[in-house]
Design a protein around this motif. Sequence first.
Motif, PDB file in Angstrom:
ATOM      1  N   SER A 113       0.807  -1.217   0.000  1.00  0.00           N
ATOM      2  CA  SER A 113       0.000   0.000   0.000  1.00  0.00           C
ATOM      3  C   SER A 113       0.841   1.268   0.000  1.00  0.00           C
ATOM      4  O   SER A 113       0.431   2.291  -0.554  1.00  0.00           O
ATOM      5  CB  SER A 113      -0.937   0.002   1.217  1.00  0.00           C
ATOM      6  N   ILE A 114       2.023   1.239   0.590  1.00  0.00           N
ATOM      7  CA  ILE A 114       2.834   2.447   0.731  1.00  0.00           C
ATOM      8  C   ILE A 114       3.829   2.608  -0.416  1.00  0.00           C
ATOM      9  O   ILE A 114       4.156   3.734  -0.800  1.00  0.00           O
ATOM     10  CB  ILE A 114       3.596   2.434   2.068  1.00  0.00           C
ATOM     11  N   GLY A 115       4.288   1.507  -0.975  1.00  0.00           N
ATOM     12  CA  GLY A 115       5.329   1.556  -2.004  1.00  0.00           C
ATOM     13  C   GLY A 115       5.082   2.548  -3.127  1.00  0.00           C
ATOM     14  O   GLY A 115       5.937   3.409  -3.407  1.00  0.00           O
ATOM     15  N   PRO A 116       3.924   2.501  -3.807  1.00  0.00           N
ATOM     16  CA  PRO A 116       3.702   3.430  -4.933  1.00  0.00           C
ATOM     17  C   PRO A 116       3.648   4.896  -4.522  1.00  0.00           C
ATOM     18  O   PRO A 116       3.773   5.772  -5.372  1.00  0.00           O
ATOM     19  CB  PRO A 116       2.338   2.968  -5.487  1.00  0.00           C
ATOM     20  N   ALA A 117       3.435   5.183  -3.225  1.00  0.00           N
ATOM     21  CA  ALA A 117       3.291   6.574  -2.771  1.00  0.00           C
ATOM     22  C   ALA A 117       4.571   7.131  -2.171  1.00  0.00           C
ATOM     23  O   ALA A 117       4.557   8.230  -1.610  1.00  0.00           O
ATOM     24  CB  ALA A 117       2.160   6.661  -1.748  1.00  0.00           C
ATOM     25  N   ARG A 118       5.665   6.412  -2.260  1.00  0.00           N
ATOM     26  CA  ARG A 118       6.909   6.876  -1.634  1.00  0.00           C
ATOM     27  C   ARG A 118       7.337   8.240  -2.158  1.00  0.00           C
ATOM     28  O   ARG A 118       7.864   9.068  -1.421  1.00  0.00           O
ATOM     29  CB  ARG A 118       8.029   5.865  -1.894  1.00  0.00           C
ATOM     30  N   GLY A 119       7.099   8.484  -3.445  1.00  0.00           N
ATOM     31  CA  GLY A 119       7.591   9.702  -4.053  1.00  0.00           C
ATOM     32  C   GLY A 119       6.927  10.973  -3.559  1.00  0.00           C
ATOM     33  O   GLY A 119       7.547  12.038  -3.601  1.00  0.00           O
ATOM     34  N   PHE A 120       5.665  10.881  -3.100  1.00  0.00           N
ATOM     35  CA  PHE A 120       4.983  12.112  -2.699  1.00  0.00           C
ATOM     36  C   PHE A 120       4.541  12.130  -1.240  1.00  0.00           C
ATOM     37  O   PHE A 120       3.931  13.103  -0.799  1.00  0.00           O
ATOM     38  CB  PHE A 120       3.767  12.369  -3.605  1.00  0.00           C
ATOM     39  N   MET A 121       4.842  11.106  -0.465  1.00  0.00           N
ATOM     40  CA  MET A 121       4.454  11.112   0.945  1.00  0.00           C
ATOM     41  C   MET A 121       5.106  12.252   1.711  1.00  0.00           C
ATOM     42  O   MET A 121       4.491  12.854   2.600  1.00  0.00           O
ATOM     43  CB  MET A 121       4.802   9.766   1.600  1.00  0.00           C
ATOM     44  N   ALA A 180      -5.129  -8.728   6.814  1.00  0.00           N
ATOM     45  CA  ALA A 180      -4.805  -7.322   7.071  1.00  0.00           C
ATOM     46  C   ALA A 180      -3.994  -7.162   8.349  1.00  0.00           C
ATOM     47  O   ALA A 180      -3.087  -6.323   8.418  1.00  0.00           O
ATOM     48  CB  ALA A 180      -6.088  -6.505   7.157  1.00  0.00           C
ATOM     49  N   SER A 181      -4.305  -7.960   9.369  1.00  0.00           N
ATOM     50  CA  SER A 181      -3.572  -7.846  10.635  1.00  0.00           C
ATOM     51  C   SER A 181      -2.108  -8.213  10.450  1.00  0.00           C
ATOM     52  O   SER A 181      -1.217  -7.511  10.951  1.00  0.00           O
ATOM     53  CB  SER A 181      -4.214  -8.744  11.698  1.00  0.00           C
ATOM     54  N   LEU A 182      -1.844  -9.277   9.722  1.00  0.00           N
ATOM     55  CA  LEU A 182      -0.449  -9.679   9.489  1.00  0.00           C
ATOM     56  C   LEU A 182       0.262  -8.677   8.589  1.00  0.00           C
ATOM     57  O   LEU A 182       1.437  -8.345   8.801  1.00  0.00           O
ATOM     58  CB  LEU A 182      -0.410 -11.079   8.880  1.00  0.00           C
ATOM     59  N   GLY A 183      -0.448  -8.189   7.561  1.00  0.00           N
ATOM     60  CA  GLY A 183       0.158  -7.220   6.665  1.00  0.00           C
ATOM     61  C   GLY A 183       0.478  -5.906   7.350  1.00  0.00           C
ATOM     62  O   GLY A 183       1.557  -5.334   7.148  1.00  0.00           O
ATOM     63  N   LEU A 184      -0.451  -5.414   8.188  1.00  0.00           N
ATOM     64  CA  LEU A 184      -0.212  -4.166   8.914  1.00  0.00           C
ATOM     65  C   LEU A 184       0.908  -4.310   9.933  1.00  0.00           C
ATOM     66  O   LEU A 184       1.677  -3.375  10.164  1.00  0.00           O
ATOM     67  CB  LEU A 184      -1.503  -3.723   9.617  1.00  0.00           C
ATOM     68  N   PHE A 185       0.995  -5.484  10.544  1.00  0.00           N
ATOM     69  CA  PHE A 185       2.052  -5.729  11.523  1.00  0.00           C
ATOM     70  C   PHE A 185       3.434  -5.625  10.872  1.00  0.00           C
ATOM     71  O   PHE A 185       4.385  -5.123  11.483  1.00  0.00           O
ATOM     72  CB  PHE A 185       1.852  -7.111  12.144  1.00  0.00           C
ATOM     73  N   LEU A 186       3.538  -6.089   9.630  1.00  0.00           N
ATOM     74  CA  LEU A 186       4.825  -6.093   8.933  1.00  0.00           C
ATOM     75  C   LEU A 186       5.030  -4.858   8.065  1.00  0.00           C
ATOM     76  O   LEU A 186       6.109  -4.691   7.492  1.00  0.00           O
ATOM     77  CB  LEU A 186       4.927  -7.343   8.049  1.00  0.00           C
ATOM     78  N   LEU A 187       4.012  -4.002   7.962  1.00  0.00           N
ATOM     79  CA  LEU A 187       4.072  -2.880   7.023  1.00  0.00           C
ATOM     80  C   LEU A 187       5.241  -1.930   7.270  1.00  0.00           C
ATOM     81  O   LEU A 187       5.912  -1.523   6.299  1.00  0.00           O
ATOM     82  CB  LEU A 187       2.752  -2.110   7.048  1.00  0.00           C
ATOM     83  N   PRO A 188       5.537  -1.505   8.511  1.00  0.00           N
ATOM     84  CA  PRO A 188       6.645  -0.559   8.686  1.00  0.00           C
ATOM     85  C   PRO A 188       7.977  -1.069   8.138  1.00  0.00           C
ATOM     86  O   PRO A 188       8.677  -0.331   7.427  1.00  0.00           O
ATOM     87  CB  PRO A 188       6.701  -0.373  10.215  1.00  0.00           C
ATOM     88  N   ILE A 189       8.307  -2.306   8.436  1.00  0.00           N
ATOM     89  CA  ILE A 189       9.583  -2.827   7.941  1.00  0.00           C
ATOM     90  C   ILE A 189       9.512  -3.119   6.448  1.00  0.00           C
ATOM     91  O   ILE A 189      10.499  -2.965   5.725  1.00  0.00           O
ATOM     92  CB  ILE A 189       9.995  -4.093   8.740  1.00  0.00           C
ATOM     93  N   ALA A 190       8.315  -3.511   5.955  1.00  0.00           N
ATOM     94  CA  ALA A 190       8.169  -3.747   4.523  1.00  0.00           C
ATOM     95  C   ALA A 190       8.267  -2.451   3.732  1.00  0.00           C
ATOM     96  O   ALA A 190       8.655  -2.461   2.556  1.00  0.00           O
ATOM     97  CB  ALA A 190       6.826  -4.428   4.247  1.00  0.00           C
ATOM     98  N   THR A 191       7.924  -1.318   4.365  1.00  0.00           N
ATOM     99  CA  THR A 191       8.040  -0.022   3.702  1.00  0.00           C
ATOM    100  C   THR A 191       9.504   0.347   3.486  1.00  0.00           C
ATOM    101  O   THR A 191       9.865   0.957   2.471  1.00  0.00           O
ATOM    102  CB  THR A 191       7.344   1.064   4.537  1.00  0.00           C
ATOM    103  N   LEU A 192      10.347  -0.032   4.424  1.00  0.00           N
ATOM    104  CA  LEU A 192      11.768   0.301   4.327  1.00  0.00           C
ATOM    105  C   LEU A 192      12.532  -0.691   3.454  1.00  0.00           C
ATOM    106  O   LEU A 192      13.490  -0.311   2.783  1.00  0.00           O
ATOM    107  CB  LEU A 192      12.389   0.334   5.721  1.00  0.00           C
ATOM    108  N   TYR A 193      12.121  -1.936   3.471  1.00  0.00           N
ATOM    109  CA  TYR A 193      12.858  -2.974   2.747  1.00  0.00           C
ATOM    110  C   TYR A 193      11.887  -3.732   1.831  1.00  0.00           C
ATOM    111  O   TYR A 193      11.009  -4.456   2.301  1.00  0.00           O
ATOM    112  CB  TYR A 193      13.522  -3.945   3.719  1.00  0.00           C
TER     113      TYR A 193
END
Length: 285
Positions: A113-121, A180-193
């Motif tokens: 969910s965050i990957g495509p928005a990295r450029g304008f966040m 969604a619970s598992l994805g949200l739990f891992l989202l912060p680290i998945a955003t960086l890597y």
Amino acid sequence: MVKPALEVRVNKPHAGLESFAFAVRSLRDGFPHAAHLAWRFFLRDTQADFRQSLLGYVWLLAPPLATTFVWVFLNRANLVRVGNGGIPYPVFVITGTVLWTAFNGSIMAMLSSIGPARGFMAKVQFPHESLIYSGIIKAALDAAVASVLTLPALVIYHIPWHTTAFLFPVALVASLIVGASLGLFLLPIATLYSDVARGIQLILRFGFFLTPIAFPLPAAGIARKLMTLNPLTPVVLTGRGWLTGTSEGMPVAFIGATVGCAVLAAMSLIFFKVVTPHLIERLGE
């Protein structure tokens, strides 16, 4: 005449428990705006995905159909002998596959969910949770379209209609919540890597075989122990039991897994809101 000194206000970052309280208030007060943006993002992304697609939403039906066809073929060719749980095997597989599709789509929607928005966040000020809400909407739509496959399967294989079938959407929502619970739990680290999402995709390939989708829950052994630890197992068993009117199901475990994952999803969303400024700083480096 002496001019008054210019007052400079510095927004200090919230720390400790105050940051979590601020995140909860922000999520609550900003929900209407975030939901509106999420819907706009969803419409934009959906139109972009299928604008140049010849078959459009037919591609949403292709993965569960292909999975069902493969396992039915292997079973009928005696290459893999699998029990049917008391119902025709194609119905057994398609119901489990639809619920797995909802789970898999939900977890991957959160991670991407965050990957495509990295450029304008970092450049545009908007409620970043709207990206997460947009992913949830997309995963829910994909799951709803895939669930249509269960209707012709019930008719073709003459499965008697039971009133419990009306509860099947509840199992579909529960699958979305678990993912969604598992994805949200891992989202912060998945955003960086970015390789985290790839690793999760690999793990999900093994997770498919630890979920009673193409074969029933074993009566005993290490396989049963591992599968009962899977939070999606009671969701699949209970949802299939509701749809087909069989005694298969784990209602107590179903409630526990759904409520527990819902709490995890809420806590993970709050944590994401807290760490978002730090994530934006890291992404801008």
